[in-house]
Write an enzyme that holds these catalytic residues in place. Structure first.
Site, PDB file in Angstrom:
ATOM      1  N   TRP A  71       0.842  -1.203   0.000  1.00 52.40           N
ATOM      2  CA  TRP A  71       0.000   0.000   0.000  1.00 52.40           C
ATOM      3  C   TRP A  71       0.879   1.256   0.000  1.00 52.40           C
ATOM      4  CZ3 TRP A  71      -0.286   4.182   3.218  1.00 52.40           C
ATOM      5  CH2 TRP A  71      -1.379   5.036   3.039  1.00 52.40           C
ATOM      6  N   HIS A  72       1.996   1.156   0.721  1.00 46.52           N
ATOM      7  CA  HIS A  72       2.851   2.332   0.837  1.00 46.52           C
ATOM      8  C   HIS A  72       3.526   2.694  -0.476  1.00 46.52           C
ATOM      9  CE1 HIS A  72       2.356   1.680   5.142  1.00 46.52           C
ATOM     10  NE2 HIS A  72       2.686   2.950   5.272  1.00 46.52           N
ATOM     11  N   GLY A  73       3.768   1.743  -1.300  1.00 48.65           N
ATOM     12  CA  GLY A  73       4.419   2.080  -2.566  1.00 48.65           C
ATOM     13  C   GLY A  73       4.510   0.877  -3.474  1.00 48.65           C
TER      14      GLY A  73
END
Lengths: 385, 458
Positions: free
Chosen positions: B320-322
């Site tokens: 989700w973060h990257g």
């Protein structure tokens, strides 16, 4: 997955909202405390810079000019304006030609004017790289102290020798003193700063506090902000860097003079802009208007530009531009002087004279009737050579 | 539009009084929506198309869900839409890169063109919020919002739009349904939160970023001490950056009478990885708990399944973060850390004999180590940093002492906050002095920062 082990103090139920914790620190002030903090901060913002003037020594000598390293220190410029207003008889304002880019402090136009006029003190209020658009901003926002004085305003035609110098190219490029130019209107085509930056510049120049913080950076932190400075000097104590001794810079940039004779005489193709459409000319006129509106006696010195570098075509265009400038100055009752070009050997480049050039120019000015009348306050005829 | 900019200051100085004037009228919500959309459109007006589409779709889908018998199907539409948008805008490049790498390794002479799609700011945040709303309505935990305007404000409420907190409908919608009861305390506490957040972002995060960037841009040029200190400072930088944003968002919302959830709770004082995730980006970790971990089975079906679910949740959270393998590894490393600390906590020796401070330092060291994968450009660079930390020699790290003093000062403050010495921090002199000094420091010494927040890229 989520297990609360440390529940922060809730601060909400009293006012009817959901039970949401305030935060994870104690930094919260009551209404009264905020009012007290606001008073202290407001006092610091309003009186801090003035108080600083009492702490930091500023004793400009007779040939003082803003040090090269402080060229972007507009707060110091404002302070110098206040000093000059009290301690000088006339102010010479302009770009690096007035500042004396290639000469020492005792080789500038203001130095020779002071020397040759015998009893008048001329202050060198030039700023390196201050093209007319920047100069207008400098006078408008930081030169408010220049009121009711005699002012010699220099116009360097260099700024009209190309669309780029005139800031008219649509292609973005970095130019000097962009914080001084109008951020929104009139539009400067080559200035592409984002609106957020323009807005911050526009706001900050009305708040002297920010000009003062900029002064601290320029004077004590090598023009860097504190974080960047500590990265450069990781083990230095920032407080010790604030020595309260302002930068000194008496020498000009003689070391930049290379092949002066050849360069000064070599003709170079110029792409003059039309005077009517010139942005720099427009801003120069703004400077005249600002100074006059503040009750100053304005005398305009045009050039002398290094005509030895020009071919016949360039010279013809330049003459036409000179004619236009002359017309406007006459129409607006602005005394002026358009000296002939100095000998080629007295130029370093297209517009900067060497010290002998400045001496010669000062001598011409002092003989000029309009100058004598407007600045020296003498109506008698000029002395013979 | 960044909170720490004059543009936002002017925006808020205009939007806030109008909000105060209209909040008791029917136009209050409409103004809030207008202001939120203006705020969002400042970066790129095209973003509005996406948020308006997403808002409208979830509004219609949830309406259909409550009226028709195909509740599950409508929920699937909402989730598919959210994941589809996220996949397209956030992961298309990542997927293409991996397909091309696979084709290349199989010597297949074809490369899919790079999609070149720009990730709209805040997409991950508002999509998660919108999807969770649909799920909560489906589960019967909340009532459907019948007003489209209110639903749109819930999705786009500007203080939290760009980087959270990812609010739950159960918290935010009821506040939007009633006229906010704005008190002086809301304003003063909102201001306090904002000042702390501004200081964290401008004075601390952006400061540390200078040193970290210098080292992480060329890790091969630096020796162990510089790499350790840069990694240490990165951990604090991301904390100050993100929690600073959250504080400002919560402060602005609070001044408007809206209470957003706490998103950070001194995470570097955590005594276990589970505790860390209960303190770090709380709105996201609780989101993953409620909508991924528990639906996967949570801890209900034995140790193996519990760890599998934990692992999947952490890896998805990483992704989700990257869209990069470094984030996947970061999530996996955290999952392994959670297994380890969870097992350790079951032992009496660890629970009772190991001092709390040692546990806190161990967890901090572990989290800091994991940040290497988060910050590195690639797995190769992360590996280079790790190997150089352990194998390169000593050289003067030239790390600003002032930065370390500020970081340790904050850390000490946090330790004191969670200790019996909190009363010292609660004293008027300390609170008052802290606020005045922070504002003066910001005004005099802080850079004219225009660095965006790290989490805006997620």
């Amino acid at each position: 997955m989520v297990k609360k082990e440390s529940k922060p103090k809730s601060a909400s139920a009293a006012t009817g909202g959901p039970d949401v914790p305030f935060g994870s620190n104690c930094v919260r002030l009551s209404r009264r405390e905020w009012i007290a903090a606001a008073i202290i901060l407001l006092a610091a913002f309003c009186f801090g810079p003035a108080l600083w003037e009492r702490i930091e020594k500023f004793e400009p000598g007779p040939d003082y000019r803003l040090p090269y390293a402080s060229g972007y220190d507009y707060w110091l410029y404002g302070r110098y304006c206040r000093w000059a207003h009290k301690n000088s008889d006339a102010l010479v304002i302009g770009d690096s030609v007035v500042w004396g880019h290639y000469v020492d402090t005792d080789g500038t136009l203001s130095h020779y004017l002071s020397r040759d006029s015998a009893d008048l003190r001329f202050a060198n209020m030039g700023v390196d790289g201050a093209h007319p658009a920047a100069l207008a901003g400098l006078l408008r926002y930081y030169g408010r102290a220049v009121t009711g004085r005699k002012v010699v305003l220099h116009l360097n035609p260099l700024w009209m020798t190309s669309k780029k110098q005139d800031l008219q190219t649509e292609k973005q490029f970095r130019f000097n003193h962009s914080r001084l130019v109008p951020q929104f209107f009139p539009r400067i085509p080559c200035y592409w700063a984002p609106y957020s930056k323009r807005l911050s510049v526009a706001i900050e120049r009305y708040l002297p506090f920010f000009a003062w913080t900029s002064h601290l950076r320029i004077s004590y932190f090598d023009s860097m902000d504190l974080p960047a400075w500590t990265v450069e000097h990781p083990y230095a104590n920032p407080l010790k860097a604030v020595t309260l001794v302002l930068p000194e810079d008496k020498r000009g940039k003689q070391d930049e003079i290379i092949g002066r004779g050849e360069r000064a005489a070599a003709p170079g193709g110029m792409d003059w802009v039309e005077l009517e459409g010139s942005l720099q000319w427009r801003f120069f006129r703004d400077s005249v208007k600002i100074l006059k509106a503040r009750g100053n006696t304005v005398f305009v010195l045009v050039g002398p530009f290094n005509e030895h570098r020009m071919g016949a075509e360039d010279l013809a265009v330049y003459r036409k531009i000179q004619g236009g400038i002359e017309t406007w100055l006459r129409q607006n009752d602005v005394p002026y002087f358009m000296p002939p070009a100095l000998p080629a050997a007295l130029y370093v480049d297209a517009s900067h004279p060497v010290a002998e050039g400045y001496a010669s120019l000062a001598a011409q000015l002092i003989r000029n009737a309009a100058f004598r009348s407007a600045i020296l306050g003498r109506s008698e005829s000029a002395p013979a050579d | 539009m960044l909170f720490h900019s004059w543009v936002f200051a002017i925006f808020f100085l205009v939007a806030y009084p109008i909000y105060l004037a209209l909040r008791r009228t029917r136009l209050g919500l409409l103004w809030l929506l207008t202001a939120s959309y203006l705020f969002y459109a400042w970066a790129n007006p095209l973003y509005l198309v996406l948020i308006a589409y997403s808002t409208l779709l979830d509004y219609v889908v949830v309406a259909r869900m409550t009226r028709s018998g195909h509740r599950k199907a409508w929920l699937a539409v909402s989730i598919a839409n959210g994941l589809g948008l996220l996949g397209f805008f956030k992961y298309a490049g990542f997927i293409t890169d991996n397909i091309n790498a696979l084709l290349s390794s199989l010597s297949i002479p074809y490369a899919a063109p790079a999609p070149g799609i720009l990730l709209p700011v805040g997409l991950s945040f508002y999509l998660f919020q919108s999807v969770s709303y649909a799920i909560d309505v489906y589960r019967g935990r909340i009532e459907r919002e019948t007003s489209l305007i209110r639903h749109a404000v819930f999705v786009s409420f500007f203080p939290r739009l760009l980087a959270g907190p990812i609010e739950r409908a159960g918290n935010l919608l009821p506040q939007l349904r009633q006229t906010p009861r704005l008190s002086a305390e809301d304003v003063t506490e909102g201001l306090s939160l904002f000042v702390v957040g501004l200081f964290k972002k401008v004075a601390l995060a952006d400061y540390l970023a200078i040193y970290v960037k210098q080292i992480y841009d060329a890790p091969g040029d630096f020796q162990s001490p510089a790499l350790i200190l840069a990694t240490f400072l990165f951990g604090w930088r991301i904390y100050f950056d993100f929690s600073g944003y959250t504080d400002m968002a919560r402060g602005v919302a609070r001044m408007m009478g809206i209470r957003l959830m706490l998103n950070f709770n001194n995470p570097y004082l955590a005594t276990s990885l589970g505790d860390f995730w209960a303190r770090w980006h709380i709105s996201l970790s609780s989101w993953f708990k409620d909508y991924v971990y528990i639906p996967l089975g949570g801890n209900r079906r034995g140790a193996f399944n519990t760890y599998r679910n934990m692992f999947l949740t952490m890896v998805i959270s990483g992704l989700w973060h990257g869209a990069a393998w470094t984030f996947v590894i970061w999530g996996a490393v955290h999952a392994l850390g959670r297994f380890a600390t969870r097992e350790l906590e079951r032992t009496t020796f660890y629970r009772e004999r190991i001092p709390k401070l040692v546990k806190q330092l161990l967890i901090f060291a572990f989290v800091t180590f994991a940040w290497i994968f988060f910050e590195a450009d690639s797995i190769g660079q992360a590996w280079l940093i790790i190997t150089r930390i352990f194998t390169s020699g000593f050289a003067d790290p030239r790390c600003p002492v002032l930065a370390l003093v500020l970081v340790f000062g904050v850390w000490l403050y946090q330790f004191a906050y969670e200790s019996r010495f909190r009363w010292v921090l609660e004293s008027r002199g300390v609170r008052f002095g802290a606020v005045v000094l922070m504002i003066l420091y910001l005004a005099i010494f802080a850079p004219a920062s225009d660095q965006a927040f790290i989490y805006l890229q997620f």
